[in-house]
Motif scaffolding. Sequence first.
Motif, PDB file in Angstrom:
ATOM      1  N   GLY A 198       0.822  -1.217   0.000  1.00  0.00           N
ATOM      2  CA  GLY A 198       0.000   0.000   0.000  1.00  0.00           C
ATOM      3  C   GLY A 198       0.847   1.253   0.000  1.00  0.00           C
ATOM      4  O   GLY A 198       2.045   1.216   0.288  1.00  0.00           O
ATOM      5  N   PHE A 199       0.186   2.346  -0.346  1.00  0.00           N
ATOM      6  CA  PHE A 199       0.872   3.644  -0.369  1.00  0.00           C
ATOM      7  C   PHE A 199       0.821   4.266   1.029  1.00  0.00           C
ATOM      8  O   PHE A 199       0.611   3.575   2.016  1.00  0.00           O
ATOM      9  CB  PHE A 199       0.214   4.551  -1.416  1.00  0.00           C
ATOM     10  CG  PHE A 199       0.327   4.010  -2.821  1.00  0.00           C
ATOM     11  CD1 PHE A 199       1.574   3.696  -3.358  1.00  0.00           C
ATOM     12  CD2 PHE A 199      -0.791   3.814  -3.610  1.00  0.00           C
ATOM     13  CE1 PHE A 199       1.691   3.196  -4.648  1.00  0.00           C
ATOM     14  CE2 PHE A 199      -0.690   3.322  -4.904  1.00  0.00           C
ATOM     15  CZ  PHE A 199       0.556   3.011  -5.421  1.00  0.00           C
ATOM     16  N   GLU A 200       0.922   5.570   1.060  1.00  0.00           N
ATOM     17  CA  GLU A 200       0.963   6.294   2.340  1.00  0.00           C
ATOM     18  C   GLU A 200      -0.303   6.061   3.169  1.00  0.00           C
ATOM     19  O   GLU A 200      -0.304   6.298   4.373  1.00  0.00           O
ATOM     20  CB  GLU A 200       1.122   7.796   2.081  1.00  0.00           C
ATOM     21  CG  GLU A 200       2.488   8.217   1.551  1.00  0.00           C
ATOM     22  CD  GLU A 200       2.574   8.227   0.042  1.00  0.00           C
ATOM     23  OE1 GLU A 200       1.773   7.515  -0.623  1.00  0.00           O
ATOM     24  OE2 GLU A 200       3.446   8.933  -0.508  1.00  0.00           O
ATOM     25  N   TYR A 226       5.795   5.234  -1.696  1.00  0.00           N
ATOM     26  CA  TYR A 226       5.409   6.651  -1.723  1.00  0.00           C
ATOM     27  C   TYR A 226       4.878   6.965  -3.128  1.00  0.00           C
ATOM     28  O   TYR A 226       5.544   6.635  -4.128  1.00  0.00           O
ATOM     29  CB  TYR A 226       6.616   7.548  -1.461  1.00  0.00           C
ATOM     30  CG  TYR A 226       7.328   7.316  -0.141  1.00  0.00           C
ATOM     31  CD1 TYR A 226       6.913   7.962   1.017  1.00  0.00           C
ATOM     32  CD2 TYR A 226       8.439   6.479  -0.062  1.00  0.00           C
ATOM     33  CE1 TYR A 226       7.582   7.774   2.229  1.00  0.00           C
ATOM     34  CE2 TYR A 226       9.115   6.288   1.140  1.00  0.00           C
ATOM     35  CZ  TYR A 226       8.681   6.934   2.278  1.00  0.00           C
ATOM     36  OH  TYR A 226       9.354   6.748   3.459  1.00  0.00           O
ATOM     37  N   LEU A 227       3.750   7.630  -3.200  1.00  0.00           N
ATOM     38  CA  LEU A 227       3.159   7.907  -4.519  1.00  0.00           C
ATOM     39  C   LEU A 227       3.848   9.036  -5.301  1.00  0.00           C
ATOM     40  O   LEU A 227       4.105   8.873  -6.500  1.00  0.00           O
ATOM     41  CB  LEU A 227       1.656   8.208  -4.365  1.00  0.00           C
ATOM     42  CG  LEU A 227       0.917   8.451  -5.684  1.00  0.00           C
ATOM     43  CD1 LEU A 227       0.894   7.207  -6.558  1.00  0.00           C
ATOM     44  CD2 LEU A 227      -0.505   8.931  -5.428  1.00  0.00           C
ATOM     45  N   SER A 246      11.297   5.856  -3.582  1.00  0.00           N
ATOM     46  CA  SER A 246       9.880   5.570  -3.797  1.00  0.00           C
ATOM     47  C   SER A 246       9.342   4.422  -2.943  1.00  0.00           C
ATOM     48  O   SER A 246       8.160   4.116  -2.994  1.00  0.00           O
ATOM     49  CB  SER A 246       9.640   5.233  -5.276  1.00  0.00           C
ATOM     50  OG  SER A 246      10.345   4.063  -5.621  1.00  0.00           O
ATOM     51  N   LYS A 247      10.225   3.771  -2.176  1.00  0.00           N
ATOM     52  CA  LYS A 247       9.762   2.627  -1.387  1.00  0.00           C
ATOM     53  C   LYS A 247      10.105   2.852   0.080  1.00  0.00           C
ATOM     54  O   LYS A 247      11.117   3.496   0.391  1.00  0.00           O
ATOM     55  CB  LYS A 247      10.435   1.352  -1.909  1.00  0.00           C
ATOM     56  CG  LYS A 247       9.902   0.062  -1.319  1.00  0.00           C
ATOM     57  CD  LYS A 247      10.383  -1.101  -2.160  1.00  0.00           C
ATOM     58  CE  LYS A 247      10.301  -2.418  -1.447  1.00  0.00           C
ATOM     59  NZ  LYS A 247      10.779  -3.512  -2.270  1.00  0.00           N
ATOM     60  N   VAL A 251      -4.736   8.833  -0.231  1.00  0.00           N
ATOM     61  CA  VAL A 251      -3.304   9.130  -0.068  1.00  0.00           C
ATOM     62  C   VAL A 251      -3.137  10.593   0.339  1.00  0.00           C
ATOM     63  O   VAL A 251      -2.346  10.934   1.230  1.00  0.00           O
ATOM     64  CB  VAL A 251      -2.525   8.845  -1.382  1.00  0.00           C
ATOM     65  CG1 VAL A 251      -1.105   9.392  -1.295  1.00  0.00           C
ATOM     66  CG2 VAL A 251      -2.485   7.357  -1.679  1.00  0.00           C
ATOM     67  N   SER A 252      -3.927  11.460  -0.301  1.00  0.00           N
ATOM     68  CA  SER A 252      -3.791  12.904  -0.033  1.00  0.00           C
ATOM     69  C   SER A 252      -4.248  13.260   1.380  1.00  0.00           C
ATOM     70  O   SER A 252      -3.769  14.246   1.954  1.00  0.00           O
ATOM     71  CB  SER A 252      -4.591  13.698  -1.058  1.00  0.00           C
ATOM     72  OG  SER A 252      -4.239  13.297  -2.358  1.00  0.00           O
ATOM     73  N   THR A 253      -5.153  12.467   1.941  1.00  0.00           N
ATOM     74  CA  THR A 253      -5.558  12.712   3.335  1.00  0.00           C
ATOM     75  C   THR A 253      -4.340  12.595   4.244  1.00  0.00           C
ATOM     76  O   THR A 253      -4.206  13.318   5.220  1.00  0.00           O
ATOM     77  CB  THR A 253      -6.639  11.680   3.748  1.00  0.00           C
ATOM     78  OG1 THR A 253      -7.741  11.836   2.870  1.00  0.00           O
ATOM     79  CG2 THR A 253      -7.100  11.896   5.181  1.00  0.00           C
ATOM     80  N   ILE A 254      -3.428  11.705   3.892  1.00  0.00           N
ATOM     81  CA  ILE A 254      -2.206  11.536   4.692  1.00  0.00           C
ATOM     82  C   ILE A 254      -1.153  12.583   4.306  1.00  0.00           C
ATOM     83  O   ILE A 254      -0.613  13.276   5.163  1.00  0.00           O
ATOM     84  CB  ILE A 254      -1.607  10.109   4.500  1.00  0.00           C
ATOM     85  CG1 ILE A 254      -2.645   9.023   4.824  1.00  0.00           C
ATOM     86  CG2 ILE A 254      -0.346   9.935   5.346  1.00  0.00           C
ATOM     87  CD1 ILE A 254      -3.123   8.991   6.250  1.00  0.00           C
ATOM     88  N   ILE A 255      -0.876  12.713   2.998  1.00  0.00           N
ATOM     89  CA  ILE A 255       0.291  13.548   2.620  1.00  0.00           C
ATOM     90  C   ILE A 255      -0.077  15.012   2.408  1.00  0.00           C
ATOM     91  O   ILE A 255       0.811  15.859   2.327  1.00  0.00           O
ATOM     92  CB  ILE A 255       1.021  12.984   1.370  1.00  0.00           C
ATOM     93  CG1 ILE A 255       0.165  13.093   0.101  1.00  0.00           C
ATOM     94  CG2 ILE A 255       1.456  11.554   1.606  1.00  0.00           C
ATOM     95  CD1 ILE A 255       0.920  12.688  -1.169  1.00  0.00           C
ATOM     96  N   GLY A 256      -1.369  15.316   2.280  1.00  0.00           N
ATOM     97  CA  GLY A 256      -1.787  16.705   2.083  1.00  0.00           C
ATOM     98  C   GLY A 256      -1.582  17.164   0.647  1.00  0.00           C
ATOM     99  O   GLY A 256      -1.404  16.356  -0.276  1.00  0.00           O
ATOM    100  N   VAL A 257      -1.552  18.455   0.467  1.00  0.00           N
ATOM    101  CA  VAL A 257      -1.496  19.064  -0.864  1.00  0.00           C
ATOM    102  C   VAL A 257      -0.048  19.328  -1.290  1.00  0.00           C
ATOM    103  O   VAL A 257       0.309  19.222  -2.462  1.00  0.00           O
ATOM    104  CB  VAL A 257      -2.284  20.405  -0.845  1.00  0.00           C
ATOM    105  CG1 VAL A 257      -2.203  21.113  -2.185  1.00  0.00           C
ATOM    106  CG2 VAL A 257      -3.746  20.154  -0.444  1.00  0.00           C
TER     107      VAL A 257
END
Length: 362
Positions: free
Chosen positions: A134-136, A162-163, A275-276, A187-193
């Motif tokens: 899975g991603f972030e 990591y995306l 990336s990993k 994913v964006s909920t975790i890493i934001g904008v």
Amino acid sequence: MFRFRDESTASKILERLRSMGLNLTLMHVCGTHQDTIVRYGLDLLLEGCGIEVRQGPGCPVCVTTMAEAEEAVVLARSGKTVTTFGDMLRVPGVSGSLADARAEGADVRVVYSITDAVRIAEKTGREVVFVAIGFETTAPSTAVTALKGMPENFSILCFHRYLPPALDMLLSMGELKIQGIIEPGHVSTIIGVRPYEAISRKYKIPQVIAGFEPLDILMAVYMIARQVKNSESIVENEYNRTVRYAGNLKALKLIHQVFEPVDSMWRGFPRIRCSKMRLREPFSVFDSEVRYAEELKEIIDADFSEPEGCSCNKVLRGLMEPRECPLFGGVCTPQSPIGPCMVSMEGACNIEYRYRRIAKIS
Ligand code: SF4
């Protein structure tokens, strides 16, 4: 009426898009987005507005490499209990899948969380390997378990990724001319904008973070189209009911505490920088690749060729639609998948087959 599925609002957005008279190719990188797009026929509706949306490398199981799948199979065949999410079970490695290993007598178990896998280790006393995918989005739960402490007979085969580095690689390759990217809400909920901003600046490309309902996606497409019309290339957040600019700081801290970024192959891509996620000290004693280094030494990072005739590489780079693969719906089906894009419920081929069941049209 669920307001994010409201037909009349959808019609208005589509009408606006049609009136813009654009001809766009967009990409998204999320299996859940693809599910919504195909399930509600949004791709067909958008085609009527001159807009094509393609799925990129957004299915974590699909981008897992042949070598990584093979690592799990080898560990299962050598007597470890391998625990994994269901989607990973039938992903073919070089010498078969985890399902094949289980049919031969290996102890392979489907779990719903890493906590289940830890419980199996505690209860059985066996050497238990958890395949972390899975991603972030999913990495924080692995990190929490690592921080809580794990039994000595437990280890993690870590394929978290990591995306953003993959987006950078995709755009730097420049194979597919795209005019915008729809970014995944979870994913964006975790890493934001913020992580997307450097990408928009570097490649002058609009990006919109979107939720998972049909209107979320249509709105995101409209927001990209509006940017194109205004010659803008910024990051906008359609999913602002969930995604905050800075992301989830607590989750990001957990990821940083437990993992460090390393370069890695992705299926369909050359090696992608940072990336990993790899377990950092002091957690690396729980890294299956470290613990079983001798058994895995021929496999880790090997560049195995794909199954014969499989076009997943091209599907994952957005260069081919599932139905364009000669094996789609004939040789390759969810019942007998050849590539991971047909195995995973988030894979483009699986989604296409599930909702449209189109046999190959020759
Ligand atoms: S149809 Fe099967 S072989 Fe072809 S790209 Fe999809 S998963 Fe791969």
